[in-house]
Motif scaffolding. Structure first.
Motif, mmCIF file in Angstrom:
data_model
loop_
_atom_site.group_PDB
_atom_site.id
_atom_site.type_symbol
_atom_site.label_atom_id
_atom_site.label_comp_id
_atom_site.label_asym_id
_atom_site.label_seq_id
_atom_site.Cartn_x
_atom_site.Cartn_y
_atom_site.Cartn_z
ATOM 1 N N VAL A 92 1.243 -1.100 0.200
ATOM 2 C CA VAL A 92 0.484 -0.205 0.000
ATOM 3 C C VAL A 92 0.792 0.969 0.025
ATOM 4 O O VAL A 92 0.925 1.636 -0.559
ATOM 5 C CB VAL A 92 -0.754 -0.045 1.199
ATOM 6 C CG1 VAL A 92 -1.636 1.079 1.601
ATOM 7 C CG2 VAL A 92 -2.024 -1.354 0.911
ATOM 8 N N THR A 93 1.472 1.152 1.024
ATOM 9 C CA THR A 93 2.455 2.696 1.107
ATOM 10 C C THR A 93 3.648 2.448 -0.618
ATOM 11 O O THR A 93 3.902 4.260 -0.905
ATOM 12 C CB THR A 93 3.666 2.431 2.379
ATOM 13 O OG1 THR A 93 4.275 1.787 2.274
ATOM 14 C CG2 THR A 93 2.927 3.081 3.082
ATOM 15 N N ALA A 94 3.718 1.794 -1.054
ATOM 16 C CA ALA A 94 4.848 2.166 -2.144
ATOM 17 C C ALA A 94 3.732 2.293 -3.370
ATOM 18 O O ALA A 94 3.948 3.033 -4.176
ATOM 19 C CB ALA A 94 5.040 0.293 -2.707
ATOM 20 N N THR A 95 2.204 1.928 -3.210
ATOM 21 C CA THR A 95 1.379 2.052 -4.520
ATOM 22 C C THR A 95 1.195 3.745 -4.306
ATOM 23 O O THR A 95 0.625 4.757 -5.170
ATOM 24 C CB THR A 95 -0.266 1.287 -4.430
ATOM 25 O OG1 THR A 95 0.559 -0.132 -4.741
ATOM 26 C CG2 THR A 95 -0.766 1.876 -5.496
ATOM 27 N N LEU A 96 1.212 4.285 -3.168
ATOM 28 C CA LEU A 96 0.812 5.426 -2.790
ATOM 29 C C LEU A 96 1.760 6.040 -2.340
ATOM 30 O O LEU A 96 1.144 7.301 -3.474
ATOM 31 C CB LEU A 96 -0.014 5.504 -1.114
ATOM 32 C CG LEU A 96 -1.094 4.721 -1.084
ATOM 33 C CD1 LEU A 96 -1.871 4.911 0.293
ATOM 34 C CD2 LEU A 96 -2.220 5.144 -2.060
ATOM 35 N N ALA A 97 2.487 5.540 -2.760
ATOM 36 C CA ALA A 97 3.848 6.508 -3.066
ATOM 37 C C ALA A 97 4.294 6.790 -5.061
ATOM 38 O O ALA A 97 4.677 7.946 -5.060
ATOM 39 C CB ALA A 97 5.264 6.058 -2.910
ATOM 40 N N ASN A 98 3.932 6.178 -5.390
ATOM 41 C CA ASN A 98 3.816 6.061 -6.685
ATOM 42 C C ASN A 98 2.794 6.962 -7.286
ATOM 43 O O ASN A 98 3.156 7.958 -8.178
ATOM 44 C CB ASN A 98 3.924 4.871 -6.849
ATOM 45 C CG ASN A 98 4.794 3.628 -6.994
ATOM 46 O OD1 ASN A 98 6.122 4.318 -7.222
ATOM 47 N ND2 ASN A 98 5.089 2.409 -7.474
ATOM 48 N N TYR A 99 1.754 6.991 -6.695
ATOM 49 C CA TYR A 99 0.826 7.873 -6.989
ATOM 50 C C TYR A 99 1.195 8.870 -6.564
ATOM 51 O O TYR A 99 0.830 9.978 -7.470
ATOM 52 C CB TYR A 99 -0.434 7.353 -6.178
ATOM 53 C CG TYR A 99 -1.764 8.304 -5.858
ATOM 54 C CD1 TYR A 99 -3.134 8.181 -6.954
ATOM 55 C CD2 TYR A 99 -2.320 9.474 -5.333
ATOM 56 C CE1 TYR A 99 -3.609 9.204 -7.636
ATOM 57 C CE2 TYR A 99 -3.377 9.774 -5.603
ATOM 58 C CZ TYR A 99 -3.796 9.857 -6.356
ATOM 59 O OH TYR A 99 -4.972 10.614 -6.666
ATOM 60 N N ALA A 100 1.642 9.674 -5.598
ATOM 61 C CA ALA A 100 1.850 10.532 -5.177
ATOM 62 C C ALA A 100 2.854 11.431 -5.879
ATOM 63 O O ALA A 100 2.726 12.412 -6.114
ATOM 64 C CB ALA A 100 3.006 10.542 -3.340
ATOM 65 N N LYS A 101 4.051 10.731 -6.232
ATOM 66 C CA LYS A 101 5.068 11.529 -7.364
ATOM 67 C C LYS A 101 4.753 11.413 -8.528
ATOM 68 O O LYS A 101 4.429 12.819 -8.940
ATOM 69 C CB LYS A 101 6.393 9.945 -7.738
ATOM 70 C CG LYS A 101 6.562 9.853 -5.614
ATOM 71 C CD LYS A 101 8.472 9.000 -5.985
ATOM 72 C CE LYS A 101 8.658 8.517 -5.190
ATOM 73 N NZ LYS A 101 9.712 7.629 -5.676
#
Length: 134
Positions: A92-101
């Motif tokens: 989840v944190t990896a997916t959300l980090a990609n989204y945020a970037k």
């Protein structure tokens, strides 16, 4: 979950929220009940208006918000609830980090209780919030 299986983290677009709300709302309820500023109908309205974003796995739900400040854009993980956090926290944190970037964010913030400190890979506690009821 086997080591090779990764949870699928889905972004739920506002036009599909009604289809997923009965699954997500009970997962988010505990987090909502721990604070005093929001209720589930208000959060759903923000998601439907595009000001917050709904995400889900097979056993968890999340609400994010992109906040723009004069010097930075931040992705806030505003609400989270579910079971088996150890199975999905990293994905989840990896997916959300990609989204945020991809949306121009320079950082991510988790708003939550102290227990997230040990379950939020890559996050460092920077602030504390103190509240006094009046």
């Amino acid at each position: 979950m086997a080591d090779t299986e990764r949870p699928v983290v889905k972004f739920i677009p506002f036009w599909d929220v009604d289809k997923h709300w009965d699954f997500c709302a009970p997962l988010l309820k505990k987090a909502v009940d721990l604070q005093t500023g929001w209720d589930l109908p208000s959060i759903k309205n923000e998601i439907m208006a595009g000001r917050m974003h709904l995400w889900a796995t097979d056993n968890a739900a999340f609400v994010t918000q992109l906040q723009t400040f004069p010097l930075a854009r931040v992705c806030v993980i505003f609400l989270c609830g579910g079971i088996g956090v150890d199975e999905w926290a990293n994905e989840v944190t990896a997916t959300l980090a990609n989204y945020a970037k991809a949306h121009g964010c320079s950082s991510m913030v988790i708003v939550g209780r102290d227990g997230w400190e040990k379950r939020a890979p890559g996050f460092v506690r920077t602030d504390s919030v103190f509240r006094r009821a009046l």
